[in-house]
Scaffold this motif. Structure first.
Motif, short mmCIF file in Angstrom:
data_model
loop_
_atom_site.label_atom_id
_atom_site.label_comp_id
_atom_site.label_asym_id
_atom_site.label_seq_id
_atom_site.Cartn_x
_atom_site.Cartn_y
_atom_site.Cartn_z
N PRO A 92 0.82 -1.21 0.00
CA PRO A 92 0.00 0.00 0.00
C PRO A 92 0.86 1.27 0.00
CG PRO A 92 0.05 -0.96 2.19
CD PRO A 92 0.78 -1.90 1.28
N ALA A 93 0.20 2.37 -0.28
CA ALA A 93 0.87 3.68 -0.27
C ALA A 93 1.37 4.01 1.13
CB ALA A 93 -0.09 4.76 -0.75
N LEU A 94 2.44 4.76 1.19
CA LEU A 94 3.00 5.16 2.49
C LEU A 94 2.07 6.06 3.28
CD1 LEU A 94 6.69 5.85 1.46
CD2 LEU A 94 5.79 3.87 2.66
N THR A 95 1.09 6.65 2.61
CA THR A 95 0.16 7.55 3.29
C THR A 95 -1.11 6.84 3.74
OG1 THR A 95 -0.78 8.15 1.14
CG2 THR A 95 0.99 9.56 2.02
N ILE A 96 -1.08 5.52 3.81
CA ILE A 96 -2.26 4.75 4.18
C ILE A 96 -2.68 5.06 5.62
CG2 ILE A 96 -0.98 2.71 4.96
CD1 ILE A 96 -3.21 1.04 3.54
N ALA A 97 -3.98 5.10 5.85
CA ALA A 97 -4.52 5.36 7.18
C ALA A 97 -4.82 4.03 7.88
CB ALA A 97 -5.81 6.18 7.06
N ALA A 98 -4.92 4.08 9.19
CA ALA A 98 -5.18 2.86 9.98
C ALA A 98 -6.48 2.19 9.56
CB ALA A 98 -5.20 3.20 11.46
N TRP A 99 -7.51 2.97 9.28
CA TRP A 99 -8.78 2.37 8.89
C TRP A 99 -8.66 1.65 7.55
CZ3 TRP A 99 -11.23 3.74 4.39
CH2 TRP A 99 -10.88 4.96 3.81
N GLN A 100 -7.79 2.12 6.67
CA GLN A 100 -7.58 1.46 5.39
C GLN A 100 -6.85 0.13 5.58
OE1 GLN A 100 -5.71 4.99 3.77
NE2 GLN A 100 -7.26 5.06 2.14
N ILE A 101 -5.91 0.09 6.51
CA ILE A 101 -5.23 -1.17 6.84
C ILE A 101 -6.25 -2.16 7.39
CG2 ILE A 101 -3.57 -2.25 8.42
CD1 ILE A 101 -1.82 0.25 8.03
N ASP A 102 -7.15 -1.69 8.24
CA ASP A 102 -8.20 -2.55 8.77
C ASP A 102 -9.08 -3.10 7.64
OD1 ASP A 102 -7.25 -2.05 11.32
OD2 ASP A 102 -8.77 -0.53 11.76
N ASN A 103 -9.40 -2.26 6.66
CA ASN A 103 -10.22 -2.70 5.52
C ASN A 103 -9.50 -3.76 4.69
OD1 ASN A 103 -12.21 -0.92 6.32
ND2 ASN A 103 -11.90 0.52 4.63
N ILE A 104 -8.21 -3.56 4.47
CA ILE A 104 -7.43 -4.55 3.73
C ILE A 104 -7.44 -5.89 4.47
CG2 ILE A 104 -5.06 -5.20 3.06
CD1 ILE A 104 -4.58 -2.22 2.46
N ALA A 105 -7.19 -5.84 5.77
CA ALA A 105 -7.16 -7.07 6.57
C ALA A 105 -8.51 -7.76 6.56
CB ALA A 105 -6.73 -6.75 8.00
N GLU A 106 -9.58 -7.01 6.66
CA GLU A 106 -10.92 -7.61 6.66
C GLU A 106 -11.22 -8.26 5.31
OE1 GLU A 106 -14.27 -9.19 7.97
OE2 GLU A 106 -12.73 -8.24 9.20
N ALA A 107 -10.83 -7.62 4.22
CA ALA A 107 -11.04 -8.21 2.90
C ALA A 107 -10.25 -9.51 2.75
CB ALA A 107 -10.63 -7.21 1.81
N ILE A 108 -9.00 -9.51 3.22
CA ILE A 108 -8.19 -10.73 3.16
C ILE A 108 -8.82 -11.83 4.01
CG2 ILE A 108 -5.96 -11.74 3.80
CD1 ILE A 108 -4.72 -9.00 3.00
N ARG A 109 -9.25 -11.47 5.20
CA ARG A 109 -9.89 -12.44 6.10
C ARG A 109 -11.12 -13.07 5.43
NH1 ARG A 109 -9.71 -9.45 10.13
NH2 ARG A 109 -8.04 -10.44 11.27
N GLU A 110 -11.95 -12.25 4.80
CA GLU A 110 -13.15 -12.75 4.14
C GLU A 110 -12.82 -13.69 2.99
OE1 GLU A 110 -15.33 -9.28 2.94
OE2 GLU A 110 -15.83 -8.74 5.01
N VAL A 111 -11.84 -13.31 2.17
CA VAL A 111 -11.46 -14.14 1.03
C VAL A 111 -10.88 -15.47 1.49
CG1 VAL A 111 -9.87 -14.31 -0.95
CG2 VAL A 111 -11.19 -12.22 -0.57
N ILE A 112 -10.00 -15.45 2.47
CA ILE A 112 -9.38 -16.67 2.97
C ILE A 112 -10.44 -17.56 3.62
CG2 ILE A 112 -7.71 -17.64 4.62
CD1 ILE A 112 -6.41 -16.32 2.19
N ASP A 113 -11.36 -16.96 4.34
CA ASP A 113 -12.42 -17.73 5.01
C ASP A 113 -13.31 -18.45 3.99
OD1 ASP A 113 -13.88 -18.62 7.27
OD2 ASP A 113 -15.38 -17.06 6.92
N GLU A 114 -13.52 -17.86 2.82
CA GLU A 114 -14.37 -18.45 1.80
C GLU A 114 -13.73 -19.62 1.06
OE1 GLU A 114 -15.36 -15.12 -0.67
OE2 GLU A 114 -16.63 -14.20 0.86
N LEU A 115 -12.44 -19.82 1.23
CA LEU A 115 -11.74 -20.91 0.52
C LEU A 115 -12.10 -22.26 1.10
CD1 LEU A 115 -8.21 -19.34 0.17
CD2 LEU A 115 -9.99 -19.49 -1.55
#
Length: 87
Positions: free
Chosen positions: A64-87
């Motif tokens: 991600p960009a160096l200017t990423i906000a904490a809430w954006q990191i949380d969104n990335i992690a949640e998206a990854i969690r959802e995708v991995i959970d669906e496998l």
């Protein structure tokens, strides 16, 4: 971001083999299994608004960009969690 990845790894130890990174350059490697296809995962992530690059069919990179906000990191992690959970 690494903390989030490690949390996801602890939730899915049967799917995520290793988490690595330095700063915001991060990646997670999946176990070698036909259902754990890196290309499929990267497509699912882009559908959730997260750009990730698969390498060697089992590793997903996030830079991600160096200017990423904490809430954006949380969104990335949640998206990854959802995708991995669906496998």
């Amino acid at each position: 971001l690494m903390g989030q990845f490690k949390n996801i790894q602890s939730e899915f130890p049967d799917k995520i083999k290793e988490v690595r990174g330095k700063g915001l350059l991060t990646a997670f490697e999946m176990h070698n299994s036909p259902k754990l296809d890196g290309h499929h995962i990267s497509v699912q992530l882009i559908n959730k608004g997260v750009y990730a690059k698969e390498t060697h069919k089992s590793t997903i990179r996030i830079a991600p960009a160096l200017t990423i906000a904490a809430w954006q990191i949380d969104n990335i992690a949640e998206a990854i969690r959802e995708v991995i959970d669906e496998l």
